[in-house]
Scaffold this active site. Structure first.
Site, PDB file in Angstrom:
ATOM      1  N   HIS A 183    -120.546 -59.545  47.448  1.00 33.35           N
ATOM      2  CA  HIS A 183    -120.209 -58.389  48.526  1.00 33.35           C
ATOM      3  C   HIS A 183    -119.374 -58.554  49.473  1.00 33.35           C
ATOM      4  O   HIS A 183    -119.034 -57.522  50.241  1.00 33.35           O
ATOM      5  CB  HIS A 183    -121.791 -58.027  49.275  1.00 33.35           C
ATOM      6  CG  HIS A 183    -122.773 -57.634  48.527  1.00 33.35           C
ATOM      7  ND1 HIS A 183    -122.843 -56.635  47.449  1.00 33.35           N
ATOM      8  CD2 HIS A 183    -124.033 -58.316  48.142  1.00 33.35           C
ATOM      9  CE1 HIS A 183    -124.136 -56.794  46.978  1.00 33.35           C
ATOM     10  NE2 HIS A 183    -124.725 -57.727  47.322  1.00 33.35           N
ATOM     11  N   ASP A 240    -131.642 -61.814  40.932  1.00 34.26           N
ATOM     12  CA  ASP A 240    -132.455 -61.054  41.436  1.00 34.26           C
ATOM     13  C   ASP A 240    -132.836 -59.683  40.572  1.00 34.26           C
ATOM     14  O   ASP A 240    -133.448 -58.875  40.974  1.00 34.26           O
ATOM     15  CB  ASP A 240    -132.126 -60.366  42.786  1.00 34.26           C
ATOM     16  CG  ASP A 240    -130.441 -60.229  42.889  1.00 34.26           C
ATOM     17  OD1 ASP A 240    -129.719 -60.252  41.539  1.00 34.26           O
ATOM     18  OD2 ASP A 240    -129.861 -60.159  43.858  1.00 34.26           O
TER      19      ASP A 240
HETATM   20  N1  Q9C Z   1    -134.323 -53.345  51.021  1.00 28.72           N
HETATM   21  C1  Q9C Z   1    -127.105 -60.309  47.201  1.00 28.72           C
HETATM   22  O1  Q9C Z   1    -128.062 -60.535  46.351  1.00 28.72           O
HETATM   23  N2  Q9C Z   1    -130.346 -55.987  51.851  1.00 28.72           N
HETATM   24  N3  Q9C Z   1    -127.195 -59.609  48.161  1.00 28.72           N
HETATM   25  C2  Q9C Z   1    -130.816 -55.136  50.903  1.00 28.72           C
HETATM   26  C3  Q9C Z   1    -133.183 -54.258  50.275  1.00 28.72           C
HETATM   27  C4  Q9C Z   1    -129.275 -56.552  51.489  1.00 28.72           C
HETATM   28  C5  Q9C Z   1    -128.292 -58.876  48.470  1.00 28.72           C
HETATM   29  C6  Q9C Z   1    -132.091 -54.446  51.539  1.00 28.72           C
HETATM   30  C7  Q9C Z   1    -129.311 -57.104  50.182  1.00 28.72           C
HETATM   31  C8  Q9C Z   1    -128.123 -58.132  49.732  1.00 28.72           C
HETATM   32  C9  Q9C Z   1    -125.962 -61.518  47.161  1.00 28.72           C
HETATM   33 ZN    ZN Z   2    -127.995 -59.310  44.689  1.00 30.33          ZN
END
Ligand code: Q9C
Ligand code: ZN
Length: 342
Positions: free
Chosen positions: A160, A284
């Site tokens: 990200h 994930d």
């Molecule tokens: N309700 C990675 O998997 N917030 N980043 C999500 C979900 C941020 C995920 C909110 C998620 C970032 C590397």
């Molecule tokens: Zn992710």
């Protein structure tokens, strides 16, 4: 398969993130990488090696100098601003439409370089993020030296983070820095991002580039983080036109539908005929992930690894997201074993 790992990731251990209107326990925690490392030992994937230090130069090929200086100083600047407090640095105001860019103090810098409230900067964040880049670069160096595959157990994750933005638990874009390092040595890299979330940072870094292909399979940003990038009509620009492929998928996607997108992605990679493949390996997509909504099962990760192996390219796997602590290590190693043909 060699794994590269640094204990420096332990220095980055945020307790909380601001998410869904409240401070909640952080999900991107040190235990993630520690469990995966233990499982790699238990299932004898191969040697676990420390990274070497590459310094700032390879990072500066991808990230802006001002961004890197900001990150290096951010925690100290924040502590100077709030000396009687112990809270981690989290942005709380952004240069939104109609306002002016300004990065003069720590609050405006956080808002200028940060993209969300879920990515705290702690005392050890910079050192850990730097070590994660060294882990990815050490894996890239192994592949450049002739290894057929390597696993970079990178934490914090990276996909990200763009040239001048941190967010989504990411600070430096480990995979992008490794891909650029390989490109600088004359190789043609393709990046396949299988994290549940779109790799907006990686996409942005290579969007106008003809020499690096970016392909991503992820939850449709119409309902999922990062919300503002990752749609199917983003195809690259300028010289990079046609070299970005997004395959957004609906909520509750299970293996059958996922496998179709994967075949499309692999076809595009094959057509590009890269010298090296970098996989942003997010876990994930698992059915019981606490923050995501796909439905891949434990066995599906063997299939994922096997399908990637079908490309027959030198492959660098870099760890990204994945938050179900109980299953994470098992499914990560399932991908690596599936790839290696166990
Ligand atoms: N309700 C990675 O998997 N917030 N980043 C999500 C979900 C941020 C995920 C909110 C998620 C970032 C590397
Ligand atoms: Zn992710």
């Amino acid at each position: 398969m060699k794994t590269f790992y640094s204990p420096a990731h332990l220095l980055h251990a945020p307790k909380e993130e601001f998410e869904a209107g409240r401070l909640s326990p952080a999900v991107e925690v040190p235990e993630r990488a520690e469990r995966v490392r233990a499982e790699i030992e238990r299932r004898k994937v191969g040697p676990i090696l420390p990274p070497r230090r590459f310094g700032d130069d390879p990072i500066l090929r991808v990230h802006g100098a001002r961004f890197v200086s900001f990150l290096r100083a951010a925690y100290d600047d924040w502590r100077t601003r709030y000396p009687d407090d112990t809270a981690d640095a989290i942005p709380s105001a952004w240069p939104a439409r109609g306002m002016r860019l300004n990065a003069s103090d720590i609050e405006s810098r956080l808002g200028s370089y940060g993209s969300d409230t879920a990515t705290p900067i702690t005392r050890g964040t910079f050192e850990a993020a730097q070590a994660a880049v060294d882990v990815a670069l050490s894996a890239a160096e192994a592949i450049h030296g002739g290894e057929g595959a390597a696993f970079a157990l990178t934490r914090p994750p990276g996909h990200h983070a763009s040239g001048d933005l941190f967010g989504g638990y990411c600070y430096f874009n480990n995979v992008a820095v490794a891909a650029q390092w390989l490109a600088d040595r004359g190789l043609r890299p393709a990046i396949l991002d299988v994290d549940y979330h779109h790799g907006n940072g990686t996409q942005a870094i290579f969007y106008a580039r003809a020499d690096v292909l970016f392909v991503s399979i992820h939850a449709d940003p119409a309902f999922a983080f990062p919300h503002f990038l990752g749609f199917g009509d983003e195809r690259g620009e300028g010289e990079g036109e046609g070299l970005n492929l997004n395959l957004p998928l609906p909520r509750f996607t299970a293996w059958d539908r996922y496998a179709e997108a994967l075949q499309t992605a692999l076809r595009r990679v094959r057509e590009f005929s890269p010298d090296v493949l970098l996989v942003s390996l997010g876990l994930d997509t698992f059915e019981a992930d606490p923050i995501s909504h796909f439905r891949l099962g434990r066995e599906d990760y063997f299939r994922l690894g096997e399908a990637i192996a079908g490309l027959c390219k030198p492959t660098l796997f870099a760890f990204e997201g994945g938050y179900n602590l109980e299953a994470l290590s098992e499914i990560t190693v399932n991908v690596l074993e599936g790839f290696a043909g166990h």
